[in-house]
Design a protein around this motif. Structure first.
Motif, short mmCIF file in Angstrom:
data_model
loop_
_atom_site.label_atom_id
_atom_site.label_comp_id
_atom_site.label_asym_id
_atom_site.label_seq_id
_atom_site.Cartn_x
_atom_site.Cartn_y
_atom_site.Cartn_z
N PHE A 102 0.99 -1.20 -0.09
CA PHE A 102 0.01 -0.17 0.11
C PHE A 102 0.95 1.38 -0.03
CE2 PHE A 102 -4.53 0.52 1.28
CZ PHE A 102 -4.80 1.79 0.85
N LEU A 103 0.89 2.13 -0.98
CA LEU A 103 1.69 3.24 -1.18
C LEU A 103 0.89 4.40 -0.80
CD1 LEU A 103 4.27 4.70 -1.89
CD2 LEU A 103 3.43 5.07 -4.31
N LEU A 104 1.20 4.96 0.38
CA LEU A 104 0.74 6.40 0.63
C LEU A 104 1.63 7.47 0.12
CD1 LEU A 104 -0.13 5.29 4.19
CD2 LEU A 104 -1.83 5.57 2.28
N ASP A 105 1.18 8.03 -1.04
CA ASP A 105 2.08 8.84 -1.66
C ASP A 105 2.02 10.38 -1.00
OD1 ASP A 105 4.35 9.22 -3.44
OD2 ASP A 105 2.82 8.90 -5.22
N GLU A 106 3.19 11.06 -1.16
CA GLU A 106 3.13 12.47 -0.65
C GLU A 106 2.38 12.80 0.84
OE1 GLU A 106 4.63 14.36 -2.64
OE2 GLU A 106 4.47 13.71 -4.49
#
Length: 780
Positions: free
Chosen positions: A421-425
């Motif tokens: 799970f990528l939580l960008d910015e």
């Protein structure tokens, strides 16, 4: 019968919005306007009397004379209390009617001149009694029809003997518009007031009668709807007996079998079946039916037990990571460590990694590679600009259009409980009156809590402990400390020139050739040409702009081939200038020769590192110190500290001890439109200042960074790797840095350490020895 004596006086005014106070009334008012509050403060120190007047237009914030009704009520302020929300609450009692004659000059509050007619009853006792009885009878009929007036109110009215007070008391209990109440207030004659009140009560009674008739019609309509619902339920029962599974009955059975097959946690399955039973009972035409159906759909579409099996093959994972990315050894090593531990234990909660660094260094694409290397599903959510807590935790079902938060939406998209799970910015989240989403993220990213993550929409906890969270950020400092504490920081500083060349050759160029419909036979970019693009057409820590320039070359080549100008395009150094235009940057910003009063500093920016030329000029004057270049407070303080240090050591440095009385010193940092701040330019400013005062040039190949104290000690700084890369890019061959930062040299790429001399220093005297070619012993 009537005797009038007019009293004139000046008094503060309190404008009222949507409220009218009759004489004899006692009620609370909330006051918020500054002028009104000052008026109250004035009357409280005097006789506590104020004139109350209603506004004609409620939207006006600063009413003038024409915005207020002329007739108001003289009132006595019995109590005044400051509320915690900033407003002032007062208790007032209406005394007499009054007419506003004029507004007096007063900037602090509204001050008006009023006249107060003193009057006795203008109707004889027999006529007054008759009018009062008629009004009372109509008021009794009104209370029977209306639910807005209580029996206690009627009883209090019956006990009043004074005709004027009786009329005002009845009027105050009627739910009338301000305009109609004002007409009663403006009736100074008691007889006229009672007659007008009688007319209003007659009209209100007729309106209430019509409302009652309409209500009876609505009730009949509702009874008809209930009858239809009963018949529909009978029809469903008949269909069930006949084995007809079409319609809602069949849908309910289908949902029930789906719920039972999903292997949900016991409490969630119980909740889903309970909601399904409600859905079965609610009519399809009801708005609640669609709300319940959406909720059941979400419960059945989220993975509750499905997982993918990790491929715990270190050699395969390493191969995938190396295929997708050049360099980034620390990140790759951390992922491989995680896989090794998981292979030994067969159970490991997903780590929470934070990839930080400037734009374009491959943070997002690296997270995709991690997912591919262990063969997990990949989900990306951008948190940039998220400022509502409900976007993380979801909205409660009571809201229209409610839905789960981004976490649950991502899990639905993944379809399994253990995705990457990528939580960008994550550093771009903001907070406002809708809540603080970064605080809501604490539960998501805390390994001790996220197995019981609570979403407001689901109303049941969800297990996020199997998820491998990866976050990205440009600036770690902007992430709140509690949130930062829950993540493992891995910093990606940027790429060296050699790394960029390898990335462009192995990744960017093949990707852009394919994207533009070309083949390797159609276009070839020579190594020298690629190096020219990197040096003269980009200046960045990452490779995003480099990819754009390569895309431009591919577009130009595609045009040449389609136009049949060339069959094959070979991009040489000379052709780069023709295709991309004149160079945008000057490679190597180092000075071409030694300069007096100019020193090269090293700075850390969000896009990596950069060099910073600091210039000092002297002019005849009286010791003024001018700082320009859009400097922040910390950088200005560093300049003043450097100035004070040089002044205190003037004799040791062999410069004029009275220079601060003879010269005006101007320190400038070029690129004045760019904000700059930080303490690490301290030794650079001191070196440039000493160079200007001693007329000795600073060596052109030297760059420096370090904070300086008033005693000349050099303190450690941050971002040595990024600063070293910028110095190397600028063509500097010697870097002066604080000795306490020697531990950070391991992070500096070996290719830079081989070509650049690193000089650790602890005191400013050592800086002079390397920057000015030796300690200054005498003036030259």
């Amino acid at each position: 019968m009537t005797s009038r004596q007019t009293e004139r006086r000046s008094i503060p005014l309190l404008p009222l919005r949507g409220v009218l106070v009759f004489p004899g009334m006692v009620l609370h008012l909330d006051v918020g306007r500054a002028k009104s509050v000052r008026a109250l403060e004035q009357v409280m120190v005097e006789d506590q009397e104020i004139i109350l007047a209603s506004q004609v237009d409620l939207s006006v914030d600063e009413p003038a004379k024409e915005d207020l009704y002329e007739v108001g009520t003289l009132a006595y302020v019995k109590q005044m209390v400051k509320m915690p929300n900033g407003t002032t609450r007062i208790l007032v009692e209406g005394l007499k009617r009054a007419t506003i004659e004029q507004f007096n000059e007063n900037d602090e509050y509204y001050d008006v001149s009023i006249t107060i007619p003193e009057q006795s009853s203008d109707v004889d006792d027999e006529k007054a009694t008759a009018l009062m009885r008629t009004v009372l009878k109509q008021f009794e009929n009104y209370t029977k029809l209306s639910t807005k007036v209580s029996k206690d109110t009627l009883k209090s009215v019956q006990d009043v003997d004074d005709p004027g007070y009786f009329a005002d008391l009845v009027a105050s209990h009627l739910p009338l518009q301000i305009k109609r109440k004002q007409s009663l207030l403006e009736a100074f004659s008691v007889e006229a007031r009672l007659e007008k009140l009688l007319e209003i009560l007659e009209n209100e009674r007729e309106v209430l009668g019509l409302e009652k008739k309409i209500g009876q019609r609505v009730k009949k309509s509702m009874e008809k709807t209930q009858k239809e619902y009963y018949l529909r339920e009978q029809m469903k029962a008949i269909q069930k007996e006949l084995g007809d599974k079409d319609g809602k009955g069949g849908e309910v059975e289908e949902l029930r079998s789906k719920i039972e097959s999903l292997n949900m946690p016991e409490n969630v399955e119980e909740k889903a079946l309970k909601e399904l039973a409600r859905y079965e009972r609610v009519p399809a035409s009801s708005a609640e039916s669609s709300v319940i159906r959406n909720y059941i759909d979400w419960l059945t579409s989220i993975p509750w037990s499905e997982k993918t099996e990790d491929r715990l093959d270190l050699s395969h994972a390493e191969k995938v990571l190396n295929e997708d990315h050049f360099g980034l050894e620390k990140v790759k090593e951390r992922v491989l460590e995680h896989l090794a531990v998981q292979q030994l234990t067969n159970s490991l909660r997903g780590p929470i990694l934070c990839l930080s660094g400037p734009p374009g260094v491959g943070k997002t694409s690296l997270a995709k590679s991690v997912a591919r290397s262990i063969e997990r599903e990949f989900v990306r959510i951008s948190l940039g600009g998220v400022r509502d807590e409900a976007e993380i935790r979801g909205h409660r079902r009571t809201y229209v259009g409610a839905m789960p938060g981004k976490m649950i939406q991502g899990m639905k998209k993944a379809g399994v409980m253990n995705p990457v799970f990528l939580l960008d910015e994550i550093d771009k989240m903001a907070s406002d009156f809708r809540g603080d989403p970064s605080s809501a993220m604490l539960e998501v990213l805390d390994p001790e809590q996220n197995n019981q993550f609570g979403d407001h929409y689901l109303e049941e906890t969800y297990d996020l402990s199997n998820v491998m969270f990866i976050t990205t950020a440009n600036q770690i400092a902007k992430i709140p400390a509690p949130l930062r504490d829950r993540m493992e920081m891995i910093h990606i500083a940027g790429y060296t020139e050699l790394e960029k060349q390898a990335i462009a050759t192995d990744h960017l160029l093949p990707k852009q050739i394919e994207a533009h419909g070309l083949t390797k036979q159609d276009i070839q970019i020579r190594e020298a040409a690629l190096l020219k693009v990197i040096r003269y057409y980009t200046r960045e820590a990452g490779v995003r702009n480099l990819e754009r320039q390569i895309a431009t070359l591919c577009r130009k080549a595609a045009k040449m081939i389609v136009a049949k100008e060339k069959k094959r395009v070979i991009v040489t150094e000379g052709l780069v200038t023709e295709l991309l235009g004149k160079p945008k940057y000057r490679y190597g910003k180092a000075e071409e020769e030694d300069q007096v009063g100019t020193a090269t500093g090293l700075a850390y920016t969000t896009a990596g590192g950069d060099t910073l030329a600091i210039e000092v000029s002297l002019a005849n004057g009286k010791g003024g110190l001018t700082l320009t270049g859009k400097l922040g407070d910390v950088m200005k303080e560093s300049a003043r500290a450097a100035f004070s240090y040089i002044r205190s050591k003037a004799e040791e440095f062999g410069i004029d001890e009275r220079f601060h009385e003879k010269y005006d010193v101007h320190i400038h940092v070029p690129e004045g439109a760019t904000p700059k701040d930080g303490p690490s330019a301290g030794i650079t400013m001191a070196t440039a200042l000493l160079s200007a005062l001693s007329n000795r040039p600073v060596l052109k190949e030297v760059g420096m960074t370090g904070e300086m104290t008033l005693r000349g000690r050099v303190l450690p700084i941050g971002g040595l790797k990024e600063k070293s890369m910028s110095a190397h890019r600028a063509g500097l061959t010697k870097i002066i840095f604080p000795k306490d930062n020697e531990k950070d040299l391991d992070d500096v790429p070996e290719s830079i350490r081989e070509t650049v001399e690193f000089v650790p220093v602890t005191h400013f005297d050592e800086v002079i020895a390397h920057a000015l070619g030796g300690v200054i012993d005498e003036r030259e």
